[in-house]
Design a protein around this motif. Structure first.
Motif, PDB file in Angstrom:
ATOM      1  N   ALA A   1     -20.641  24.991  -6.972  1.00  0.00           N
ATOM      2  CA  ALA A   1     -21.666  25.295  -5.967  1.00  0.00           C
ATOM      3  C   ALA A   1     -22.146  26.739  -6.084  1.00  0.00           C
ATOM      4  N   GLY A   2     -21.544  27.495  -6.988  1.00  0.00           N
ATOM      5  CA  GLY A   2     -21.953  28.882  -7.204  1.00  0.00           C
ATOM      6  C   GLY A   2     -21.052  29.909  -6.552  1.00  0.00           C
ATOM      7  N   TYR A   3     -19.897  29.470  -6.048  1.00  0.00           N
ATOM      8  CA  TYR A   3     -18.998  30.358  -5.328  1.00  0.00           C
ATOM      9  C   TYR A   3     -17.557  30.192  -5.821  1.00  0.00           C
ATOM     10  N   PRO A   4     -17.187  30.898  -6.885  1.00  0.00           N
ATOM     11  CA  PRO A   4     -15.807  30.803  -7.375  1.00  0.00           C
ATOM     12  C   PRO A   4     -14.815  31.188  -6.267  1.00  0.00           C
ATOM     13  N   SER A   5     -13.673  30.544  -6.284  1.00  0.00           N
ATOM     14  CA  SER A   5     -12.665  30.808  -5.259  1.00  0.00           C
ATOM     15  C   SER A   5     -11.292  30.937  -5.894  1.00  0.00           C
ATOM     16  N   GLU A   6     -10.375  31.490  -5.113  1.00  0.00           N
ATOM     17  CA  GLU A   6      -8.987  31.594  -5.543  1.00  0.00           C
ATOM     18  C   GLU A   6      -8.085  31.292  -4.359  1.00  0.00           C
ATOM     19  N   VAL A   7      -6.886  30.831  -4.646  1.00  0.00           N
ATOM     20  CA  VAL A   7      -5.946  30.428  -3.594  1.00  0.00           C
ATOM     21  C   VAL A   7      -5.319  31.659  -2.948  1.00  0.00           C
ATOM     22  N   ILE A   8      -5.394  31.688  -1.630  1.00  0.00           N
ATOM     23  CA  ILE A   8      -4.683  32.698  -0.850  1.00  0.00           C
ATOM     24  C   ILE A   8      -3.339  32.128  -0.420  1.00  0.00           C
ATOM     25  N   GLU A   9      -3.368  30.870   0.062  1.00  0.00           N
ATOM     26  CA  GLU A   9      -2.181  30.227   0.610  1.00  0.00           C
ATOM     27  C   GLU A   9      -2.345  28.713   0.537  1.00  0.00           C
ATOM     28  N   ALA A  10      -1.275  28.014   0.190  1.00  0.00           N
ATOM     29  CA  ALA A  10      -1.277  26.542   0.182  1.00  0.00           C
ATOM     30  C   ALA A  10      -0.028  26.067   0.908  1.00  0.00           C
TER      31      ALA A  10
ATOM     32  N   ASP B   1     -15.190  30.701   6.828  1.00  0.00           N
ATOM     33  CA  ASP B   1     -15.379  31.908   7.613  1.00  0.00           C
ATOM     34  C   ASP B   1     -16.137  32.929   6.760  1.00  0.00           C
ATOM     35  N   PHE B   2     -17.380  33.182   7.134  1.00  0.00           N
ATOM     36  CA  PHE B   2     -18.222  34.118   6.386  1.00  0.00           C
ATOM     37  C   PHE B   2     -17.668  35.538   6.456  1.00  0.00           C
ATOM     38  N   GLY B   3     -17.210  35.975   7.625  1.00  0.00           N
ATOM     39  CA  GLY B   3     -16.699  37.328   7.799  1.00  0.00           C
ATOM     40  C   GLY B   3     -15.486  37.625   6.941  1.00  0.00           C
ATOM     41  N   ASP B   4     -14.561  36.668   6.881  1.00  0.00           N
ATOM     42  CA  ASP B   4     -13.341  36.843   6.084  1.00  0.00           C
ATOM     43  C   ASP B   4     -13.520  36.386   4.637  1.00  0.00           C
ATOM     44  N   LYS B   5     -14.647  35.712   4.366  1.00  0.00           N
ATOM     45  CA  LYS B   5     -14.932  35.151   3.042  1.00  0.00           C
ATOM     46  C   LYS B   5     -13.816  34.198   2.591  1.00  0.00           C
ATOM     47  N   THR B   6     -13.459  33.287   3.513  1.00  0.00           N
ATOM     48  CA  THR B   6     -12.409  32.309   3.240  1.00  0.00           C
ATOM     49  C   THR B   6     -12.856  30.901   3.588  1.00  0.00           C
ATOM     50  N   ALA B   7     -12.165  29.944   3.003  1.00  0.00           N
ATOM     51  CA  ALA B   7     -12.367  28.531   3.315  1.00  0.00           C
ATOM     52  C   ALA B   7     -10.986  27.912   3.519  1.00  0.00           C
ATOM     53  N   TRP B   8     -10.791  27.265   4.658  1.00  0.00           N
ATOM     54  CA  TRP B   8      -9.542  26.559   4.966  1.00  0.00           C
ATOM     55  C   TRP B   8      -9.825  25.076   4.805  1.00  0.00           C
TER      56      TRP B   8
ATOM     57  N   PRO C   1       0.830  -1.201   0.000  1.00  0.00           N
ATOM     58  CA  PRO C   1       0.000   0.000   0.000  1.00  0.00           C
ATOM     59  C   PRO C   1       0.867   1.254   0.000  1.00  0.00           C
ATOM     60  N   THR C   2       0.420   2.263  -0.692  1.00  0.00           N
ATOM     61  CA  THR C   2       1.208   3.484  -0.799  1.00  0.00           C
ATOM     62  C   THR C   2       0.661   4.611   0.055  1.00  0.00           C
ATOM     63  N   THR C   3      -0.182   4.301   1.015  1.00  0.00           N
ATOM     64  CA  THR C   3      -0.777   5.347   1.832  1.00  0.00           C
ATOM     65  C   THR C   3       0.266   6.142   2.592  1.00  0.00           C
ATOM     66  N   ALA C   4       1.399   5.547   2.895  1.00  0.00           N
ATOM     67  CA  ALA C   4       2.440   6.271   3.607  1.00  0.00           C
ATOM     68  C   ALA C   4       3.009   7.384   2.747  1.00  0.00           C
ATOM     69  N   LEU C   5       2.880   7.295   1.434  1.00  0.00           N
ATOM     70  CA  LEU C   5       3.402   8.302   0.534  1.00  0.00           C
ATOM     71  C   LEU C   5       2.442   9.474   0.361  1.00  0.00           C
ATOM     72  N   ALA C   6       1.199   9.305   0.721  1.00  0.00           N
ATOM     73  CA  ALA C   6       0.226  10.379   0.584  1.00  0.00           C
ATOM     74  C   ALA C   6       0.613  11.526   1.503  1.00  0.00           C
ATOM     75  N   GLU C   7       0.403  12.721   1.021  1.00  0.00           N
ATOM     76  CA  GLU C   7       0.748  13.898   1.809  1.00  0.00           C
ATOM     77  C   GLU C   7      -0.495  14.725   2.069  1.00  0.00           C
ATOM     78  N   THR C   8      -0.685  15.069   3.327  1.00  0.00           N
ATOM     79  CA  THR C   8      -1.791  15.935   3.673  1.00  0.00           C
ATOM     80  C   THR C   8      -1.347  17.371   3.436  1.00  0.00           C
ATOM     81  N   ARG C   9      -2.214  18.123   2.788  1.00  0.00           N
ATOM     82  CA  ARG C   9      -1.927  19.529   2.501  1.00  0.00           C
ATOM     83  C   ARG C   9      -3.078  20.380   3.004  1.00  0.00           C
ATOM     84  N   SER C  10      -2.852  21.649   3.034  1.00  0.00           N
ATOM     85  CA  SER C  10      -3.921  22.572   3.371  1.00  0.00           C
ATOM     86  C   SER C  10      -3.873  23.748   2.415  1.00  0.00           C
ATOM     87  N   VAL C  11      -5.043  24.328   2.210  1.00  0.00           N
ATOM     88  CA  VAL C  11      -5.137  25.495   1.335  1.00  0.00           C
ATOM     89  C   VAL C  11      -6.158  26.450   1.927  1.00  0.00           C
TER      90      VAL C  11
END
Length: 110
Positions: free
Chosen positions: A83-92, A56-63, A14-24
């Motif tokens: 879903a009707g809400y275009p987004s762009e990357v702030i940080e990854a 976060d509705f106030g900041d208009k962000t999704a983590w 299994p290659t699950t050990a190679l998977a990397e968790t990321r955040s954006v």
């Protein structure tokens, strides 16, 4: 031990050990009502590979914390757009570079 080496050599381990968790962190500027963050969060959480989504509705962000072997940043952005809400990357970030983002919601999601 020799079975592990043989299985590894044959590529059947299994290659699950190679998977990397990321955040954006995504900017979702068109959220304008209390239901918007819920819709965005559900669109993201419905994707295979998304471990957590906080909006976060106030900041208009999704983590989003996700498995980059199962879903890409581009697919996350496509899901918010669909879903009707275009987004762009702030940080990854890669998981080992991630800061603690436990307060992203700040109680602003309805």
């Amino acid at each position: 031990m020799s079975l592990v080496l043989l299985a590894s050599a044959l590529g059947i381990m299994p290659t699950t050990a190679l998977a990397e968790t990321r955040s954006v962190n995504l900017m979702v500027p068109t959220m304008d009502c209390g239901m918007c963050p819920i819709t965005v969060r559900k669109a993201l959480e419905n994707l295979d590979g998304v471990e957590q989504a906080k909006v976060d509705f106030g900041d208009k962000t999704a983590w989003v914390i996700f498995d980059d072997d199962k879903v890409s940043v581009e697919r996350l952005m496509e899901a918010t757009k669909d879903a009707g809400y275009p987004s762009e990357v702030i940080e990854a970030r890669k998981n080992n570079d991630s800061k603690e983002h436990s307060n992203v919601n700040k109680g602003n999601e309805s």
